[in-house]
Design a protein around this motif. Structure first.
Motif, short mmCIF file in Angstrom:
data_model
loop_
_atom_site.label_atom_id
_atom_site.label_comp_id
_atom_site.label_asym_id
_atom_site.label_seq_id
_atom_site.Cartn_x
_atom_site.Cartn_y
_atom_site.Cartn_z
N ALA A 115 0.84 -1.20 0.00
CA ALA A 115 0.00 0.00 0.00
C ALA A 115 0.88 1.25 0.00
N ASP A 116 1.90 1.26 0.86
CA ASP A 116 2.82 2.41 0.93
C ASP A 116 3.50 2.64 -0.40
N THR A 117 4.06 1.56 -0.94
CA THR A 117 4.89 1.71 -2.13
C THR A 117 4.06 2.15 -3.33
N LEU A 118 2.87 1.58 -3.47
CA LEU A 118 2.03 1.98 -4.60
C LEU A 118 1.64 3.44 -4.49
N ARG A 119 1.47 3.90 -3.26
CA ARG A 119 1.15 5.31 -3.08
C ARG A 119 2.36 6.18 -3.45
N HIS A 120 3.52 5.73 -3.07
CA HIS A 120 4.72 6.50 -3.39
C HIS A 120 4.94 6.64 -4.88
N VAL A 121 4.62 5.57 -5.63
CA VAL A 121 4.83 5.67 -7.08
C VAL A 121 3.64 6.31 -7.77
N MET A 138 1.26 3.70 -16.15
CA MET A 138 0.86 3.00 -14.93
C MET A 138 1.64 1.70 -14.78
N LYS A 139 1.84 1.00 -15.91
CA LYS A 139 2.59 -0.25 -15.83
C LYS A 139 4.01 0.00 -15.33
N GLN A 140 4.62 1.09 -15.84
CA GLN A 140 5.98 1.40 -15.40
C GLN A 140 6.00 1.67 -13.90
N ARG A 141 4.95 2.28 -13.40
CA ARG A 141 4.90 2.56 -11.96
C ARG A 141 4.78 1.27 -11.16
N VAL A 142 3.98 0.32 -11.68
CA VAL A 142 3.86 -0.96 -10.98
C VAL A 142 5.21 -1.67 -10.98
N LYS A 143 5.89 -1.62 -12.13
CA LYS A 143 7.20 -2.26 -12.21
C LYS A 143 8.16 -1.64 -11.21
N LEU A 175 10.57 10.61 -9.75
CA LEU A 175 10.46 9.47 -8.83
C LEU A 175 11.81 8.81 -8.61
N VAL A 176 12.54 8.62 -9.71
CA VAL A 176 13.83 7.95 -9.61
C VAL A 176 14.76 8.75 -8.70
N ARG A 177 14.73 10.06 -8.87
CA ARG A 177 15.57 10.91 -8.04
C ARG A 177 15.18 10.77 -6.56
N ARG A 178 13.87 10.71 -6.33
CA ARG A 178 13.38 10.61 -4.94
C ARG A 178 13.78 9.29 -4.29
N ILE A 179 13.94 8.24 -5.10
CA ILE A 179 14.32 6.95 -4.53
C ILE A 179 15.59 7.11 -3.71
N ASP B 10 11.18 19.48 -10.35
CA ASP B 10 10.78 18.08 -10.32
C ASP B 10 10.32 17.65 -8.94
N ALA B 11 11.17 17.97 -7.98
CA ALA B 11 10.87 17.57 -6.61
C ALA B 11 9.57 18.21 -6.15
N ALA B 12 9.42 19.48 -6.49
CA ALA B 12 8.21 20.18 -6.08
C ALA B 12 6.99 19.54 -6.73
N HIS B 13 7.15 19.19 -8.00
CA HIS B 13 6.05 18.65 -8.77
C HIS B 13 5.57 17.32 -8.19
N SER B 14 6.51 16.37 -8.04
CA SER B 14 6.10 15.07 -7.54
C SER B 14 5.71 15.17 -6.08
N GLY B 15 6.31 16.14 -5.38
CA GLY B 15 5.98 16.33 -3.97
C GLY B 15 4.51 16.63 -3.78
N VAL B 16 3.94 17.34 -4.70
CA VAL B 16 2.54 17.71 -4.58
C VAL B 16 1.66 16.47 -4.64
N ILE B 17 2.03 15.53 -5.51
CA ILE B 17 1.17 14.36 -5.70
C ILE B 17 1.33 13.36 -4.56
N HIS B 18 2.57 13.00 -4.27
CA HIS B 18 2.71 11.98 -3.23
C HIS B 18 3.73 12.42 -2.20
#
Lengths: 304, 305
Positions: A115-121, A138-143, A175-179, B10-18
């Protein structure tokens, strides 16, 4: 401390050498693995995961030897394959819970982390629908989610932006950067597009035909090639002459003049020249070269 | 040093969503064995369509009902007939699988492709193999799950028959022994049928081919072998050869073991020749299951990831 080290790693298929004596150290953070299609990026990842055996050479991931200690290694890594790999008849939640358990998480933990991870992506209600009906994004996000669900210490992402539209690309890159920045997980991400990786990576490893072309930090690439972009109200030729007259090395790029940056006095000289000649200063900014520019000299065919 | 000029938007953008903090996982992680058990239960549930759409429950539960029904009838007959001098169920436990083999074949034809073909078709294996499981673990979990499903399909009706026999107050000792023999037979049938069906299903990512292949192999071999046995035994009057022919189809093969080991009545025109010949049938069963397992391991070593 390097997260991944390889020593003379070689992979030969009948008639093709996919990796040719690759020796490289990869540290923490986000590392881009760049090369044209067929350069050996996916092969390297598969060997590092133990999915495919190296013909020669050795490698360590997180201190585990890839051949002697593959099982322990695979407990600590995540992998997002390049190609389609999702069963169309399951929902994202079911699949990711199942794969979390396949990584050794107990049932309740698997549910919670899914649940957490799907929300993060960024997958919300649609996660209960069968994956067969998902868009590419969406598929890429699931992957990506299944690669992260067991909280690995490093993830291998093989072409995560493949098939995405520009907006989807930007989101995926974010997303990749946030990882790394938010989740604290090291990332090895491949792409055949240098420009993409330059935006999110700390370091870049460039391979071509299985050979290491270059491995260094993104900052190194971009700083070494820094120039000052200048735009003046005067005609570009006149302005270029004036700047050159003040002892600056200048080249033209359309309406822009690019002056080689030799420290702070370059800024002063541009200011003085425009003041002396009565030109209006429209733009004065430090320019970062794209990594691609650096490589154009070294290998024209790296950039797809 | 990362590139702040790009990170900012980028960070700001994705930050808004999740923008929900990430939590790591520090809890326990199961060992490889426990993970393989997880894959086993997942597959077993999938074979029966549990946790899947209603559509995928139709065949497994339909076949389970089709097999349960005769067992219920037999149990009822036992109870009613015990008053009229019946002393054992009208169908021997060891003959149940042979009698209901058409349903078994249909069940397997759906179950085996369900267990392995989808992973091949959707190229899901890299997701498994990049995790702690090894390729042989995958094969063993799938094989065990399909075999268990077939065993359940046989064992539950046998249990119903047994309960009927107990209720009818047939000789309890004798019935228990025969019931247990039936269970052993069911286990052998499960192992043999699941192995064969999985080998066929693992060859193709297309479920349709798997279904057709399994039904053809299971029913056609039996039809050919039992017809040949009938011809050889009655027209050519060669009982021994007819018995040996039983080696050539999975159903008659396991039935031969039952005839040899339990003195059961053969369900085809001829059982194995008397004496040590029956042991050959058991050896053939072991060999067949081992060979199928080896083939599956070999097959999965070659699956590209």
């Amino acid at each position: 401390m390097p997260v991944i080290t390889t020593q003379a790693l070689t992979k030969r298929y009948p008639g093709v050498t996919a990796l040719d004596g690759l020796t490289v150290d990869i540290g923490e953070g986000v590392t881009g693995l760049v090369g044209a299609n067929g350069a050996g990026k996916s092969t390297l990842i598969k060997i590092l995961l133990g999915l495919s055996d190296a013909t020669a050479g050795t490698a360590q991931v997180l201190g585990h030897d890839i051949s002697a200690d593959a099982a322990a290694l695979r407990r600590r890594v995540g992998y997002m394959p390049e190609h389609d790999c999702l069963p169309g008849n399951m929902s994202a939640t079911e699949l990711v819970v199942h794969l979390a358990r396949m990584s050794g998480l107990p049932r309740d933990a698997a549910r919670e982390r899914t649940a957490d991870t799907l929300r993060h992506v960024g997958l919300s209600e649609e996660r209960y629908r069968p994956i067969g009906g998902y868009s590419t994004g969406m598929k890429q996000r699931v992957k990506l989610a299944q690669a992260l669900v067991h909280d690995p210490e490093i993830v291998f992402l093989d072409e995560p932006t493949n098939g995405l539209d520009p907006a989807g690309r930007d989101e995926m890159l974010g997303l990749v950067r946030r990882i790394h920045t938010d989740f604290g997980i090291s990332v090895l991400v491949t792409s055949h597009l240098l420009g993409e990786l330059e935006r999110i990576c700390d370091d870049v490893v460039v391979i071509d035909a299985g050979v290491l072309l270059r491995s260094s930090s993104v900052a190194d690439f971009t700083q070494a090639s820094a120039e000052l972009a200048v735009e003046l109200t005067a005609d570009a030729d006149t302005a270029a002459e004036a700047l050159a007259g003040a002892g600056l090395t200048v080249r033209r790029e359309g309406r822009l003049l690019l002056a080689t940056l030799d420290g702070d006095e370059t800024y002063d000289r541009v200011r003085d020249v425009s003041a002396d000649h009565g030109f209006g200063l429209v733009r004065l900014e430090r320019r970062r070269h794209h990594i691609a520019d650096v490589f154009e000299e070294e290998s024209a065919d790296v950039i797809a | 040093m990362s590139s702040p000029d790009v990170q900012g938007p980028d960070a700001a953008h994705s930050g808004v969503i999740h923008d929900i903090g990430y939590r790591g996982y520090t809890g326990p992680r199961l060992e490889r064995r426990a993970i393989a058990v997880g894959l086993y239960t997942h597959t077993l549930r999938g074979v029966f369509g549990l946790g899947r759409s209603a559509k995928s429950k139709v065949v497994p539960f339909g076949m389970a009902a089709v097999m349960l029904l005769p067992a219920i009838v037999i149990a009822a007959v036992s109870v009613v007939g015990s008053g009229q001098g019946l002393t054992e169920p009208v169908l021997a436990y060891t003959r149940f699988a042979m009698t209901t083999q058409a349903s078994l074949a249909i069940f397997l034809a759906v179950a085996a492709p369900n267990a392995v073909s989808l992973d091949l078709r959707f190229h899901t294996l890299p997701l498994y193999l990049s995790r702690p499981l090894e390729r042989p673990d995958y094969v063993r979990a799938k094989l065990a799950a399909v075999a268990t499903a077939v065993f359940l399909l046989l064992a539950v009706p046998l249990l119903v028959m047994y309960l009927g026999a107990v209720a009818a107050q047939f000789d309890a000792g004798e019935q228990t022994v025969q019931f247990l023999q039936g269970l052993v037979g069911a286990a052998l049938f499960s192992a043999v049928l699941a192995s064969i069906a999985l080998v066929i299903a693992s060859l193709t990512g297309r479920r349709g081919f798997g279904i057709a292949g399994i039904i053809t192999v299971l029913t056609l071999t039996y039809a050919v072998v039992s017809a040949a046995q009938g011809f050889v035994a009655f027209d050519a009057e060669n009982q021994a050869l007819a018995g040996w022919l039983g080696l050539l189809s999975p159903m008659t093969l396991v039935d031969g073991v039952q005839v040899w080991a339990f003195g059961a009545e053969p369900s085809s025109p001829a059982g194995p020749p008397p004496g040590a010949a029956g042991a050959v049938f058991l050896a053939a069963v072991v060999l067949l299951v081992t060979a199928c397992y080896a083939l599956l391991v070999r097959r999965y070593r070659k699956v590209k990831v």
